[in-house]
Design an enzyme around this catalytic site. Structure first.
Site, PDB file in Angstrom:
ATOM      1  N   ARG A  40      44.985  27.290   8.851  1.00 29.92           N
ATOM      2  CA  ARG A  40      44.725  26.563   7.862  1.00 29.92           C
ATOM      3  C   ARG A  40      46.092  25.926   7.425  1.00 29.92           C
ATOM      4  O   ARG A  40      47.017  24.814   7.122  1.00 29.92           O
ATOM      5  CB  ARG A  40      44.130  26.254   6.752  1.00 29.92           C
ATOM      6  CG  ARG A  40      42.835  25.650   7.102  1.00 29.92           C
ATOM      7  CD  ARG A  40      42.290  24.936   5.669  1.00 29.92           C
ATOM      8  NE  ARG A  40      41.027  25.449   5.689  1.00 29.92           N
ATOM      9  CZ  ARG A  40      39.587  25.446   5.413  1.00 29.92           C
ATOM     10  NH1 ARG A  40      39.423  24.154   6.488  1.00 29.92           N
ATOM     11  NH2 ARG A  40      38.975  25.949   5.237  1.00 29.92           N
ATOM     12  N   ARG A  41      46.637  26.950   6.546  1.00 33.39           N
ATOM     13  CA  ARG A  41      48.358  27.407   6.059  1.00 33.39           C
ATOM     14  C   ARG A  41      48.946  28.673   7.052  1.00 33.39           C
ATOM     15  O   ARG A  41      48.455  29.663   7.104  1.00 33.39           O
ATOM     16  CB  ARG A  41      47.552  27.640   4.503  1.00 33.39           C
ATOM     17  CG  ARG A  41      47.771  26.955   4.119  1.00 33.39           C
ATOM     18  CD  ARG A  41      47.077  26.830   2.347  1.00 33.39           C
ATOM     19  NE  ARG A  41      46.528  28.298   2.126  1.00 33.39           N
ATOM     20  CZ  ARG A  41      44.939  27.954   1.748  1.00 33.39           C
ATOM     21  NH1 ARG A  41      44.886  25.979   1.997  1.00 33.39           N
ATOM     22  NH2 ARG A  41      44.157  28.852   1.346  1.00 33.39           N
ATOM     23  N   ASP A  67      21.135  29.562  10.095  1.00 32.66           N
ATOM     24  CA  ASP A  67      21.917  30.391  10.647  1.00 32.66           C
ATOM     25  C   ASP A  67      21.110  30.452  11.403  1.00 32.66           C
ATOM     26  O   ASP A  67      21.280  30.814  13.170  1.00 32.66           O
ATOM     27  CB  ASP A  67      22.963  31.091  10.193  1.00 32.66           C
ATOM     28  CG  ASP A  67      22.994  32.258  10.767  1.00 32.66           C
ATOM     29  OD1 ASP A  67      24.855  31.885  11.473  1.00 32.66           O
ATOM     30  OD2 ASP A  67      23.115  33.671  11.339  1.00 32.66           O
ATOM     31  N   LYS A 102      27.761  28.924  16.377  1.00 30.02           N
ATOM     32  CA  LYS A 102      26.650  28.392  16.853  1.00 30.02           C
ATOM     33  C   LYS A 102      25.846  27.243  16.105  1.00 30.02           C
ATOM     34  O   LYS A 102      25.172  26.490  17.197  1.00 30.02           O
ATOM     35  CB  LYS A 102      26.093  29.781  16.376  1.00 30.02           C
ATOM     36  CG  LYS A 102      25.695  29.507  14.472  1.00 30.02           C
ATOM     37  CD  LYS A 102      25.754  31.077  13.942  1.00 30.02           C
ATOM     38  CE  LYS A 102      27.186  31.777  14.537  1.00 30.02           C
ATOM     39  NZ  LYS A 102      27.154  33.419  13.883  1.00 30.02           N
ATOM     40  N   LYS A 104      20.736  30.512  16.232  1.00 32.64           N
ATOM     41  CA  LYS A 104      20.654  30.970  17.554  1.00 32.64           C
ATOM     42  C   LYS A 104      19.591  30.857  18.040  1.00 32.64           C
ATOM     43  O   LYS A 104      19.250  30.983  19.595  1.00 32.64           O
ATOM     44  CB  LYS A 104      20.907  32.528  16.754  1.00 32.64           C
ATOM     45  CG  LYS A 104      21.893  33.131  16.279  1.00 32.64           C
ATOM     46  CD  LYS A 104      21.595  34.009  14.643  1.00 32.64           C
ATOM     47  CE  LYS A 104      23.290  34.349  13.928  1.00 32.64           C
ATOM     48  NZ  LYS A 104      23.402  34.857  12.772  1.00 32.64           N
ATOM     49  N   VAL A 160      25.782  33.946  18.976  1.00 29.97           N
ATOM     50  CA  VAL A 160      24.063  34.997  18.592  1.00 29.97           C
ATOM     51  C   VAL A 160      23.835  36.988  18.646  1.00 29.97           C
ATOM     52  O   VAL A 160      24.230  37.427  19.571  1.00 29.97           O
ATOM     53  CB  VAL A 160      23.131  34.525  19.398  1.00 29.97           C
ATOM     54  CG1 VAL A 160      21.933  34.844  19.411  1.00 29.97           C
ATOM     55  CG2 VAL A 160      23.135  33.167  20.349  1.00 29.97           C
ATOM     56  N   VAL A 177      36.035  37.306  11.641  1.00 35.04           N
ATOM     57  CA  VAL A 177      36.372  37.285  12.906  1.00 35.04           C
ATOM     58  C   VAL A 177      38.224  36.662  13.747  1.00 35.04           C
ATOM     59  O   VAL A 177      38.468  38.311  14.543  1.00 35.04           O
ATOM     60  CB  VAL A 177      35.399  36.575  13.896  1.00 35.04           C
ATOM     61  CG1 VAL A 177      35.601  36.512  15.385  1.00 35.04           C
ATOM     62  CG2 VAL A 177      34.356  36.555  13.116  1.00 35.04           C
ATOM     63  N   ILE A 189      25.609  42.413  19.337  1.00 30.60           N
ATOM     64  CA  ILE A 189      24.943  42.891  20.003  1.00 30.60           C
ATOM     65  C   ILE A 189      24.862  41.634  21.739  1.00 30.60           C
ATOM     66  O   ILE A 189      24.942  40.490  21.697  1.00 30.60           O
ATOM     67  CB  ILE A 189      23.081  42.265  20.390  1.00 30.60           C
ATOM     68  CG1 ILE A 189      23.447  43.604  18.743  1.00 30.60           C
ATOM     69  CG2 ILE A 189      22.602  42.734  21.195  1.00 30.60           C
ATOM     70  CD1 ILE A 189      21.913  42.812  17.339  1.00 30.60           C
TER      71      ILE A 189
HETATM   72  N1  LIG Z   1      31.678  36.014  10.140  1.00 27.94           N
HETATM   73  C1  LIG Z   1      30.501  36.810  10.731  1.00 27.94           C
HETATM   74  O1  LIG Z   1      29.873  38.289  11.017  1.00 27.94           O
HETATM   75  C2  LIG Z   1      30.006  36.410  12.180  1.00 27.94           C
HETATM   76  C3  LIG Z   1      29.673  36.331  13.121  1.00 27.94           C
HETATM   77  C4  LIG Z   1      29.171  35.661  14.120  1.00 27.94           C
HETATM   78  C5  LIG Z   1      29.579  34.523  14.732  1.00 27.94           C
HETATM   79  N2  LIG Z   1      30.527  34.557  13.326  1.00 27.94           N
HETATM   80  C6  LIG Z   1      30.967  32.518  13.710  1.00 27.94           C
HETATM   81  O2  LIG Z   1      32.511  33.569  14.231  1.00 27.94           O
HETATM   82  C7  LIG Z   1      33.171  31.905  13.158  1.00 27.94           C
HETATM   83  C8  LIG Z   1      34.572  32.020  12.055  1.00 27.94           C
HETATM   84  O3  LIG Z   1      33.884  33.251  11.897  1.00 27.94           O
HETATM   85  P1  LIG Z   1      34.171  33.637  10.489  1.00 27.94           P
HETATM   86  O4  LIG Z   1      33.517  35.124   9.258  1.00 27.94           O
HETATM   87  O5  LIG Z   1      35.699  34.863  10.513  1.00 27.94           O
HETATM   88  O6  LIG Z   1      34.667  32.770   8.880  1.00 27.94           O
HETATM   89  P2  LIG Z   1      35.755  32.500   8.077  1.00 27.94           P
HETATM   90  O7  LIG Z   1      35.814  31.838   7.449  1.00 27.94           O
HETATM   91  O8  LIG Z   1      35.808  33.968   7.928  1.00 27.94           O
HETATM   92  O9  LIG Z   1      37.091  31.774   9.879  1.00 27.94           O
HETATM   93  C9  LIG Z   1      37.655  30.702   9.724  1.00 27.94           C
HETATM   94  C10 LIG Z   1      39.352  30.600   9.433  1.00 27.94           C
HETATM   95  O10 LIG Z   1      39.112  28.753  10.258  1.00 27.94           O
HETATM   96  C11 LIG Z   1      39.998  28.662   9.040  1.00 27.94           C
HETATM   97  N3  LIG Z   1      40.009  27.624   9.621  1.00 27.94           N
HETATM   98  C12 LIG Z   1      39.144  26.379   9.274  1.00 27.94           C
HETATM   99  N4  LIG Z   1      39.822  25.654   9.746  1.00 27.94           N
HETATM  100  C13 LIG Z   1      40.521  25.311   9.962  1.00 27.94           C
HETATM  101  C14 LIG Z   1      41.426  24.358  11.216  1.00 27.94           C
HETATM  102  N5  LIG Z   1      41.562  23.081  10.797  1.00 27.94           N
HETATM  103  N6  LIG Z   1      42.946  25.030  11.525  1.00 27.94           N
HETATM  104  C15 LIG Z   1      43.126  26.596  11.918  1.00 27.94           C
HETATM  105  N7  LIG Z   1      42.291  27.034  10.873  1.00 27.94           N
HETATM  106  C16 LIG Z   1      40.707  26.493  10.759  1.00 27.94           C
HETATM  107  C17 LIG Z   1      40.019  28.609   7.814  1.00 27.94           C
HETATM  108  O11 LIG Z   1      40.891  28.960   6.832  1.00 27.94           O
HETATM  109  C18 LIG Z   1      39.247  30.191   7.771  1.00 27.94           C
HETATM  110  O12 LIG Z   1      40.425  31.201   8.112  1.00 27.94           O
HETATM  111  C19 LIG Z   1      31.873  31.105  13.087  1.00 27.94           C
HETATM  112  O13 LIG Z   1      31.611  30.034  14.143  1.00 27.94           O
HETATM  113  C20 LIG Z   1      30.953  31.683  13.113  1.00 27.94           C
HETATM  114  O14 LIG Z   1      29.029  31.303  12.741  1.00 27.94           O
HETATM  115  C21 LIG Z   1      30.973  35.096  12.676  1.00 27.94           C
HETATM  116  N1  LIG Z   2      25.785  34.839   8.514  1.00 23.97           N
HETATM  117  C1  LIG Z   2      25.445  35.595  10.087  1.00 23.97           C
HETATM  118  C2  LIG Z   2      26.254  36.413  10.208  1.00 23.97           C
HETATM  119  C3  LIG Z   2      27.239  35.240  11.640  1.00 23.97           C
HETATM  120  O1  LIG Z   2      26.280  34.588  13.059  1.00 23.97           O
HETATM  121  C4  LIG Z   2      24.335  37.225   9.728  1.00 23.97           C
HETATM  122  O2  LIG Z   2      24.126  37.090   8.571  1.00 23.97           O
HETATM  123  O3  LIG Z   2      23.693  37.416  10.503  1.00 23.97           O
HETATM  124 NA    NA Z   3      25.643  38.113  20.548  1.00 29.02          NA
END
Ligand SMILES: NC(=O)c1ccc[n+]([C@@H]2O[C@H](COP(=O)([O-])OP(=O)(O)OC[C@H]3O[C@@H](n4cnc5c(N)ncnc54)[C@H](O)[C@@H]3O)[C@@H](O)[C@H]2O)c1
Ligand SMILES: N[C@@H](CCO)C(=O)O
Ligand code: NA
Length: 438
Positions: A47-48, A202, A106, A206, A133, A16, A137
């Site tokens: 993280r890196r 998950d 969430k 939500k 959530v 994201v 949408i």
């Molecule tokens: N991927 C989706 O489709 C989606 C949809 C809705 C909501 N979300 C929410 O969005 C958030 C991120 O999801 P994502 O899919 O991008 O996850 P992801 O794992 O791809 O990204 C999270 C990033 O955070 C980094 N991270 C972890 N600890 C850290 C720290 N202490 N400092 C800095 N960076 C750190 C990780 O290295 C990783 O790159 C989550 O809360 C997830 O539930 C994701």
């Molecule tokens: N892992 C979730 C996406 C993030 O909310 C899903 O499959 O809908």
């Molecule tokens: Na939404």
């Protein structure tokens, strides 16, 4: 009025975060025009450092591993790390340093939302979370703001794309659960560890967030009844098909009568059979869809991509523009609304219909014995169907008895199933699944 840029700090640059950073950079001009001031990324905590993050369009020197320091020098903090810690501490610190927060988290909101709201109030900043959530949408804002003048009765939907993809594959290809999960992983729909999705965590998070907003009542994730899809078999999906149904993982938040004669809230996530004619049955692949039933508005349906980097970034950026406008023009978005304090009802008192499949002996009186157990628990039978399968080799023929009930409480149904399993004539309770949508 100041024209100085608003300082935007990002926490996390994964699926994201990468898309949020890219869109913030690529659409900087439009976002500035809509917000009233430019939005300047002052840092992205990762993280890196040193990894290729060219896809974000953000200068390499803006990446930092010092998230604690970054949140002290921002007007808006975007949290897309996920999980409870360090996200929680960083959000609280950001607010304490005067930043408004936009999060997609969430899990954190469902576990500890009231703490975040309280901090937002204390420091007079915004807390926005549309992406938490159903991804792209618009759902949080409609429930929290557009429907704030109405009375929501029920929220019913598919809020997890991964499990919807898996169940859809099982329905269209006849695949078993494990095979469908492997396909979902190969296509990037399911994570390497799919537990949070397939066990319903998950969706439960939500559901907790939606129920809290819809019913103006604190509903933590721990109060949500949760069953995942790991026990849904190819036979269950085939049985649903025979009834003209599909199996979907549903999140259901309902305002219902409580035993004391007042109003309560019941929130549950579980697989259920849904008639193929129901609009939610047509939600395929990794899409999400949610029905909201409100007293004055009637039935509303929200549909679209519930996950994915770019769609989720769209929701995050909508929130960023909202909180930026408040910074520019003054005012704040809505805070917590939990005044109703409705009681949280246990699953046992929830009423729904059930599909019960039994392996039974094929001899006189079996149906009567089975029917008596349902009657003893005051569970009314809607239909009964018997199917005979010839036994293999010398084995006697097997009979499957499929009972669909009228509405009954979960408690009564569970007691019925316990007693059915004790009958000599019942070889096995092959499956029990709730039936929704009528
Ligand atoms: N991927 C989706 O489709 C989606 C949809 C809705 C909501 N979300 C929410 O969005 C958030 C991120 O999801 P994502 O899919 O991008 O996850 P992801 O794992 O791809 O990204 C999270 C990033 O955070 C980094 N991270 C972890 N600890 C850290 C720290 N202490 N400092 C800095 N960076 C750190 C990780 O290295 C990783 O790159 C989550 O809360 C997830 O539930 C994701
Ligand atoms: N892992 C979730 C996406 C993030 O909310 C899903 O499959 O809908
Ligand atoms: Na939404």
């Amino acid at each position: 009025m100041s024209t100085a840029p608003l300082r935007v700090a990002m926490l996390g640059c994964g699926v994201v975060g990468t898309q949020v950073a890219r869109l913030l950079t690529e659409h900087a001009g439009e976002l500035a025009a809509r917000s009233g001031r430019p939005l300047e990324i002052v840092g992205i905590a990762v993280r890196r450092t040193g990894r290729d993050r060219a896809a974000t369009g953000v200068a390499p020197e803006l990446f930092t591993t010092d998230a604690e320091e970054l949140v002290t020098r921002a007007d808006i903090v975007i949290e897309v790390i996920g999980g409870i810690e360090p996200a929680r501490t960083l959000i609280l610190s950001a607010m304490a340093h005067g930043a408004s927060v936009v999060t997609a988290n969430k899990a954190l909101l469902a576990q500890d939302g009231p703490t975040l709201y309280a901090a937002a109030d204390e420091h007079a900043v915004d807390l926005y979370f549309e992406a938490a959530v159903a991804g792209a949408i618009p759902l949080v804002r409609p429930v929290r703001e557009s429907l704030a003048g109405d009375r929501i009765k029920r929220v019913l939907g598919i809020v997890n794309g991964t499990t919807n993809y898996v169940l859809d594959q099982m329905d269209t290809t006849g695949a078993g659960f494990a095979e469908a999960v492997e396909q979902a992983q190969a296509l990037g729909y399911a994570e390497a560890d799919p537990t949070a999705d397939v066990e319903g965590f998950d969706a439960a998070a939500k559901a907790a967030i939606l129920a809290s907003l819809a019913f103006h009542t604190r509903v933590p994730a721990s109060a949500v009844y949760r069953e995942g899809i790991t026990d849904v078999s190819a036979a269950d999906v085939a049985a649903a098909r025979e009834m003209g149904c599909v199996v979907k993982l549903l999140a259901i938040c309902e305002r219902t009568a409580d035993p004391a004669g007042g109003e309560g809230v019941a929130v549950r996530v579980h697989p259920a059979m849904l008639p193929r004619t129901h609009p939610l049955a047509g939600v395929r692949g990794a899409f999400n869809a949610v029905f909201v039933e409100a007293e004055a508005a009637g039935e509303l349906m929200f549909y679209g991509p519930g996950a994915g980097g770019e769609p989720t970034a769209s929701a995050v950026l909508g929130d960023v523009v909202s909180v930026a406008r408040h910074r520019v023009q003054g005012g704040r978005g809505p805070g917590e609304s939990s005044y109703a304090e409705l009681s949280l009802l246990p699953m046992g008192s929830t009423r729904t219909r059930y599909h019960v499949s039994l392996d039974v002996a094929d001899r006189p009186g079996v149906l009567a014995q089975v029917a008596l157990v349902f009657a003893d628990h005051e569970v009314s039978i809607e239909t009964v169907r018997q199917q005979l399968t010839p036994g293999e080799g010398d084995a006697p023929p097997r009979a499957a008895l499929v009972v669909v009930t009228h509405q009954a409480t979960d408690e009564a149904l569970a007691a019925t199933v316990d007693d059915l399993a004790k009958l000599d004539v019942v070889q096995a309770v092959a499956s029990v699944m709730r039936v929704e949508g009528e």
